[in-house]
Design an enzyme around this catalytic site. Structure first.
Site, PDB file in Angstrom:
ATOM      1  N   CYS A  80      -2.052  -1.635   7.304  1.00  0.00           N
ATOM      2  CA  CYS A  80      -1.410   0.549   7.316  1.00  0.00           C
ATOM      3  C   CYS A  80      -1.410   1.066   8.708  1.00  0.00           C
ATOM      4  O   CYS A  80      -0.961   1.087   9.074  1.00  0.00           O
ATOM      5  CB  CYS A  80      -1.597   1.130   5.844  1.00  0.00           C
ATOM      6  SG  CYS A  80      -1.279   0.604   5.264  1.00  0.00           S
TER       7      CYS A  80
ATOM      8  N   GLU B 257       0.356   3.935   1.835  1.00  0.00           N
ATOM      9  CA  GLU B 257       1.231   4.596   3.486  1.00  0.00           C
ATOM     10  C   GLU B 257       2.738   3.709   3.563  1.00  0.00           C
ATOM     11  O   GLU B 257       3.078   4.262   3.936  1.00  0.00           O
ATOM     12  CB  GLU B 257      -0.425   4.002   4.270  1.00  0.00           C
ATOM     13  CG  GLU B 257      -1.679   4.759   3.662  1.00  0.00           C
ATOM     14  CD  GLU B 257      -2.693   4.156   2.816  1.00  0.00           C
ATOM     15  OE1 GLU B 257      -2.016   3.182   2.063  1.00  0.00           O
ATOM     16  OE2 GLU B 257      -3.834   3.897   3.683  1.00  0.00           O
TER      17      GLU B 257
ATOM     18  N   CYS C  88       0.634  -1.193  -0.063  1.00  0.00           N
ATOM     19  CA  CYS C  88      -0.013   0.371   0.210  1.00  0.00           C
ATOM     20  C   CYS C  88       0.585   0.995  -0.139  1.00  0.00           C
ATOM     21  O   CYS C  88       1.755   1.029   0.604  1.00  0.00           O
ATOM     22  CB  CYS C  88      -0.966  -0.155   1.054  1.00  0.00           C
ATOM     23  SG  CYS C  88      -2.239  -1.508   1.221  1.00  0.00           S
TER      24      CYS C  88
END
Length: 157
Positions: A115, A74, A72
């Site tokens: 995340c 993040e 991801c």
């Protein structure tokens, strides 16, 4: 039995109501969506972090045919920050997304559970909350620490 009620505080701003530093970080996250590698989901996410020393680092989602080998936005931003500046706390994180249609999302998009846990670890490492900015074309959510999104954690600072 007793009931425990947990509440979150999420502030809602128009983009133009944000401070200059916050707007700039959101704009970096928006720009980072264009660097996303998302040939499978077509859902492009960008993230930008600002460190205590003022350095800004971007990340974007990176998909892989061997799911779940991708990562991801993040986490790419937070892990890059930790690798390059291990002694600098992350103070702010901005996230933006483009949907499968290619346009920026109307509503803010929150981080996934993995995340959120990485953000918790970043806060624990720094012993301070991270200000989180979730961008949507309609408005921006501003959250003072990931515990507003994930209140029951097994890490504390």
């Amino acid at each position: 039995m007793r009931e425990l009620e947990l509440k979150s505080v999420i502030k809602v701003y128009a983009m133009e109501e944000l401070g200059a530093e916050e707007r700039h970080l959101v704009e970096l996250a928006i720009e980072a969506t264009s660097r996303s590698y998302a040939p499978y989901s077509k859902f492009c996410v960008g993230a930008a972090v600002r460190l205590d020393n003022g350095v800004e680092i971007i990340g974007c989602n990176q998909e892989n045919a061997a799911y779940p080998s991708g990562l991801c936005a993040e986490r790419t931003a937070l892990f890059a920050a930790g690798a390059q500046y291990p002694d600098q706390p992350v103070r702010m994180l901005a996230i933006a997304a483009r949907g499968t249609h290619g346009d920026l999302e109307e509503e803010p998009v929150g981080p996934c559970g993995s995340c959120r846990q990485v953000i918790i670890e970043s806060e624990t490492r720094a012993k301070a909350p991270i200000r989180i900015l979730l961008y949507g074309k309609k408005y921006v959510y501003v959250i003072d620490g990931v515990r507003e999104l994930m209140p029951l954690t097994f890490s504390e600072f």
